[in-house]
Design a protein around this motif. Sequence first.
Motif, mmCIF file in Angstrom:
data_model
loop_
_atom_site.group_PDB
_atom_site.id
_atom_site.type_symbol
_atom_site.label_atom_id
_atom_site.label_comp_id
_atom_site.label_asym_id
_atom_site.label_seq_id
_atom_site.Cartn_x
_atom_site.Cartn_y
_atom_site.Cartn_z
ATOM 1 N N TYR A 150 0.817 -1.360 0.020
ATOM 2 C CA TYR A 150 -0.007 0.017 0.066
ATOM 3 C C TYR A 150 0.641 1.143 0.050
ATOM 4 O O TYR A 150 0.463 1.994 -1.059
ATOM 5 N N ASN A 151 2.050 1.254 0.773
ATOM 6 C CA ASN A 151 2.774 2.421 0.922
ATOM 7 C C ASN A 151 3.532 2.464 -0.474
ATOM 8 O O ASN A 151 3.687 3.537 -0.864
ATOM 9 N N THR A 152 3.934 1.514 -0.771
ATOM 10 C CA THR A 152 4.753 1.227 -2.282
ATOM 11 C C THR A 152 3.854 1.847 -3.297
ATOM 12 O O THR A 152 4.278 2.589 -4.208
ATOM 13 N N ALA A 153 2.686 1.492 -3.382
ATOM 14 C CA ALA A 153 1.592 1.832 -4.550
ATOM 15 C C ALA A 153 1.415 3.327 -4.541
ATOM 16 O O ALA A 153 1.300 4.026 -5.550
ATOM 17 N N ILE A 154 1.722 4.024 -3.100
ATOM 18 C CA ILE A 154 1.499 5.290 -3.256
ATOM 19 C C ILE A 154 2.684 6.264 -3.411
ATOM 20 O O ILE A 154 2.876 7.044 -4.369
ATOM 21 N N ASN A 155 3.774 5.575 -2.998
ATOM 22 C CA ASN A 155 5.178 6.383 -2.834
ATOM 23 C C ASN A 155 6.385 5.720 -3.598
ATOM 24 O O ASN A 155 7.348 6.365 -3.568
ATOM 25 N N GLY A 156 6.199 4.611 -4.233
ATOM 26 C CA GLY A 156 7.327 3.783 -4.548
ATOM 27 C C GLY A 156 8.317 3.454 -3.495
ATOM 28 O O GLY A 156 7.998 3.390 -2.391
ATOM 29 N N VAL A 157 9.550 2.742 -3.895
ATOM 30 C CA VAL A 157 10.230 2.318 -2.972
ATOM 31 C C VAL A 157 11.441 3.258 -2.601
ATOM 32 O O VAL A 157 12.455 2.988 -1.907
ATOM 33 N N LEU A 158 11.642 4.375 -3.507
ATOM 34 C CA LEU A 158 12.536 5.321 -3.152
ATOM 35 C C LEU A 158 12.034 6.118 -1.552
ATOM 36 O O LEU A 158 11.669 7.337 -1.811
ATOM 37 N N ASN A 159 12.348 5.441 -0.633
ATOM 38 C CA ASN A 159 11.472 6.012 0.639
ATOM 39 C C ASN A 159 12.580 6.465 1.684
ATOM 40 O O ASN A 159 13.717 5.697 2.173
ATOM 41 N N THR A 160 12.319 7.722 2.037
ATOM 42 C CA THR A 160 13.145 8.381 3.081
ATOM 43 C C THR A 160 12.675 8.463 4.387
ATOM 44 O O THR A 160 12.955 9.212 5.534
ATOM 45 N N THR A 161 11.508 7.919 4.629
ATOM 46 C CA THR A 161 10.763 7.883 5.955
ATOM 47 C C THR A 161 11.502 7.450 7.151
ATOM 48 O O THR A 161 12.348 6.021 6.862
ATOM 49 N N PRO A 162 11.919 7.708 8.177
ATOM 50 C CA PRO A 162 12.827 7.185 9.200
ATOM 51 C C PRO A 162 12.667 5.585 9.445
ATOM 52 O O PRO A 162 11.462 5.367 9.421
ATOM 53 N N PHE A 163 13.421 4.904 9.613
ATOM 54 C CA PHE A 163 13.363 3.502 10.099
ATOM 55 C C PHE A 163 12.486 3.198 11.138
ATOM 56 O O PHE A 163 11.782 2.077 11.060
ATOM 57 N N ASP A 164 12.353 4.033 12.069
ATOM 58 C CA ASP A 164 11.407 3.654 13.298
ATOM 59 C C ASP A 164 10.087 4.126 12.993
ATOM 60 O O ASP A 164 9.106 3.866 13.808
ATOM 61 N N GLN A 165 9.773 4.706 11.860
ATOM 62 C CA GLN A 165 8.269 4.828 11.635
ATOM 63 C C GLN A 165 7.970 3.834 10.423
ATOM 64 O O GLN A 165 7.546 4.107 9.454
ATOM 65 N N ILE A 166 8.008 2.612 11.226
ATOM 66 C CA ILE A 166 7.632 1.405 10.356
ATOM 67 C C ILE A 166 6.345 1.480 9.459
ATOM 68 O O ILE A 166 6.226 0.946 8.411
ATOM 69 N N ALA A 167 5.086 1.649 10.156
ATOM 70 C CA ALA A 167 3.815 1.903 9.628
ATOM 71 C C ALA A 167 3.968 2.807 8.306
ATOM 72 O O ALA A 167 3.036 2.394 7.575
#
Length: 322
Positions: A233-250
């Motif tokens: 779901y998150n990938t469908a919205i933002n793709g895999v180039l993700n910079t959300t901090p590791f501790d914000q798992i959800a």
Amino acid sequence: MKLGVLTVPLGGMPLKEALAYLKGLGVQQIELGCGGFPGTAHADALALAGHPEKVKELAETVAESGLEIAALACHGNPLHPQKDIAEGYHRQFEAAILLAEQLKIDTIVGFSGCPGDCETSRYPNWVVATWPDDFQEIKKWQWEEKLIPYWKREADFAKAHGVKKIAFEMHPGFCVYNPETCLKLREAVGDIIGANVDPSHLFWQGIDPVAAIRALKGAIYHFHAKDTAIDPYNTAINGVLNTTPFDQIAGRSWVFRTVGYGHDESVWRAIFSELSKVGYDGVISIEHEDGLMTDKEGLEKAIAFLKQTMIYERRDSDMFWA
């Protein structure tokens, strides 16, 4: 293949205690962090320099546990554009080579590093876009002026001290991040350069680890057992180039997981089968970075999973049914 563990998650335990714990779980080999990002909890290459008696003590402690050291880990960025930072990682890496020589270990695991975009840069510049053309100029400068010359020098230093394998973890953020870039640097520097295959970093890039292993035949010098779970779901919205901090798992598109919690047994069985096909017979070293499990639970689950999926013995005899 042999079952191993990168001991970094057990850094809060004395080495002797950590070794006894791992031996009791059926582990055969260890990978020791000795500088850079893995830290120095169980071995500090710089601190051990010039102290052969302490190196001997380290070797004896491991030998007495019944385990073996498969490799030393010293991940850093010796090409960092800030010279003091680069020098720190450089000194640690060369100290790791000298420690490996004393311990009679031929493999160092680390990162290729990533420079900036010019001599006055302050921060690394990881190029992953083809256009605009500026990016191609940056990449050309990084490889020709920084990456290749540095690793040619380090390859000579490593060879002079008995290290035969520099295993680069193909990690986004550094110049070597996939099979293509690993093989490109190997071609430029020589066969001392090889890959640390860590499926976790391949999964989230969309790389099939089995295909990567096949492409890297003869150049695989180490293996990290770590998984990645992709959030559809998150990938469908933002793709895999993700910079959300590791501790914000959800909120992340992907997270590191203990093996078996990102991909099922059939995927991992195929990975180990392909490793066997290409002739890899080294360590399968668990790197625990699962944000949903404690270190001990993650390690213990990974060990139990790998005992059921990895291939321990090589079949050298004729196939009686053929």
